[in-house]
Scaffold this motif. Structure first.
Motif, PDB file in Angstrom:
ATOM      1  N   GLU A  80      61.404  24.974  16.499  1.00  6.56           N
ATOM      2  CA  GLU A  80      60.161  24.840  15.746  1.00  6.56           C
ATOM      3  C   GLU A  80      59.097  24.108  16.552  1.00  6.56           C
ATOM      4  O   GLU A  80      59.395  23.207  17.336  1.00  6.56           O
ATOM      5  N   GLU A 111      59.889  25.060   7.448  1.00  2.17           N
ATOM      6  CA  GLU A 111      61.175  24.722   6.833  1.00  2.17           C
ATOM      7  C   GLU A 111      61.796  25.935   6.129  1.00  2.17           C
ATOM      8  O   GLU A 111      62.990  26.211   6.273  1.00  2.17           O
ATOM      9  N   LYS A 119      62.688  28.675   8.805  1.00  2.00           N
ATOM     10  CA  LYS A 119      63.846  28.231   9.580  1.00  2.00           C
ATOM     11  C   LYS A 119      65.123  28.369   8.774  1.00  2.00           C
ATOM     12  O   LYS A 119      66.155  28.835   9.280  1.00  2.00           O
ATOM     13  N   SER A 120      65.083  27.972   7.494  1.00  2.00           N
ATOM     14  CA  SER A 120      66.267  28.041   6.646  1.00  2.00           C
ATOM     15  C   SER A 120      66.765  29.480   6.504  1.00  2.00           C
ATOM     16  O   SER A 120      67.967  29.744   6.649  1.00  2.00           O
ATOM     17  N   PRO A 168      54.508  22.265   7.755  1.00  2.00           N
ATOM     18  CA  PRO A 168      55.945  21.974   7.762  1.00  2.00           C
ATOM     19  C   PRO A 168      56.737  22.730   6.699  1.00  2.00           C
ATOM     20  O   PRO A 168      57.870  23.147   6.948  1.00  2.00           O
ATOM     21  N   LYS A 169      56.156  22.923   5.523  1.00  2.00           N
ATOM     22  CA  LYS A 169      56.881  23.607   4.453  1.00  2.00           C
ATOM     23  C   LYS A 169      57.173  25.064   4.829  1.00  2.00           C
ATOM     24  O   LYS A 169      58.253  25.588   4.533  1.00  2.00           O
TER      25      LYS A 169
END
Length: 237
Positions: free
Chosen positions: A38, A23, A26-27, A19-20
Motif C-alpha cells: 500500500e 483498507e 487490501k482486505s 486509508p478506508k
C-alpha cells in the motif's frame, strides 16, 4: 499449475490517499490470495514500485503530492506492468487521457470491491507472463545490439543473431526490467514457464549461450551480468 494459484501468488500495489479505500481493497485482495502493498502518495508509490516490482498497480488519479497521471507516465517509461486507474473522475475525456498515457483499465468511485477483484484477475489473465517490451525496437551502444520485438529478431553489429526460442524469451524478460536482479527461479518461471520440467541451473546454461552470442568478451560481459549470490540482470549500456 492451476491458473487461480498462478494469479493469486502475485503482488499488487494499491495507491490511494484514502486509508478506508486502501483498507477495503487490501482486505478483498488478500482474501483472494494476493500479496498487497500500500502507498498513500505518489512518491511512496514510486519507491515501492522500484523495490517490489508488483504484478499490477491499482492507482488513484488524485493524490496529494504527485498526480496519478504523472505516476503512470513515469512507470510506463520503465515497465509494462498492468495499471488500473482508480478514479472519481467520470468524464470520458479524463478516462481516455488516462488510457492514452498507458493505463490498462479503470474503475470509478464508488465501486464494488468484489468487482474490482474480478477486474484485477481479468487484467492479470490478459497480461499474462509474456514479457512485453517498452518499445518495439531496442538499441544499445550505438546500434551494437538491436532487439526487434516485432520480428523477434536480435542483431549484433548488423548481423542477425540466431537465438533459440528459450534464449529469446530469457533475453526479453531481462530487458523488460533492466534494473531488476532476477534469481534463477524467477527467470525459469517467467521465461521458461511455471511448469518447465528442469533445474534452476539450466538457466546458467542458457545464460552462457546468450553471452557467447551477444558479448564481445564473455569474461567481462556488457549485457548479461551476474550478480553474485543472487542471479542475473541486464546491463544495457
Amino acid at each position: 499449475m492451476r491458473e487461480e494459484t498462478v494469479l493469486s501468488s502475485k503482488k499488487i500495489l494499491v495507491v490511494d490517499d484514502e486509508p478506508k479505500i486502501v483498507e477495503v481493497v487490501k482486505s478483498y485482495l488478500e482474501n483472494s490470495g494476493f500479496d498487497v502493498y500500500e502507498a498513500y502518495n505518489g512518491n511512496d508509490a514510486l519507491s515501492i514500485f522500484q523495490k517490489v516490482h508488483p504484478s499490477l498497480i491499482i492507482l488513484d488519479l488524485m493524490l496529494p503530492d504527485v498526480s496519478g497521471e504523472e505516476i503512470c507516465t513515469v512507470i510506463r517509461k520503465q515497465s509494462r506492468v498492468p495499471i488500473m486507474m482508480l478514479t472519481a473522475k467520470i468524464d470520458e475525456e479524463d478516462i481516455l487521457k488516462g488510457l492514452d498515457i498507458g493505463a490498462d483499465d479503470y474503475i470509478t468511485k464508488p465501486f464494488s470491491a468484489r468487482q474490482l477483484v474480478a477486474r484485477v484477475i481479468a487484467l492479470l489473465r490478459r497480461s499474462g507472463e509474456e514479457p512485453m517490451p517498452l518499445f518495439n525496437v531496442l538499441s544499445f551502444n550505438n546500434d551494437e545490439l538491436i532487439i526487434d520485438n516485432i520480428r523477434h529478431e536480435v542483431r549484433k553489429d548488423g548481423s542477425l543473431v540466431n537465438l533459440t526460442p528459450k534464449e529469446y524469451k530469457l533475453l526479453a524478460v531481462l530487458v523488460k526490467y533492466p534494473s531488476k536482479v532476477f534469481t534463477r527461479e524467477e527467470l525459469m518461471n517467467m521465461a521458461l514457464g511455471e511448469d518447465y520440467d528442469g533445474y534452476d541451473r539450466t538457466i546458467d546454461t542458457h545464460i552462457k549461450n546468450l553471452r557467447q552470442k551477444l558479448e564481445k568478451n564473455t569474461r567481462n560481459p556488457r549485457y548479461i551480468l551476474t550478480v553474485h549470490g543472487i542471479g542475473y540482470k541486464f546491463g544495457g549500456g
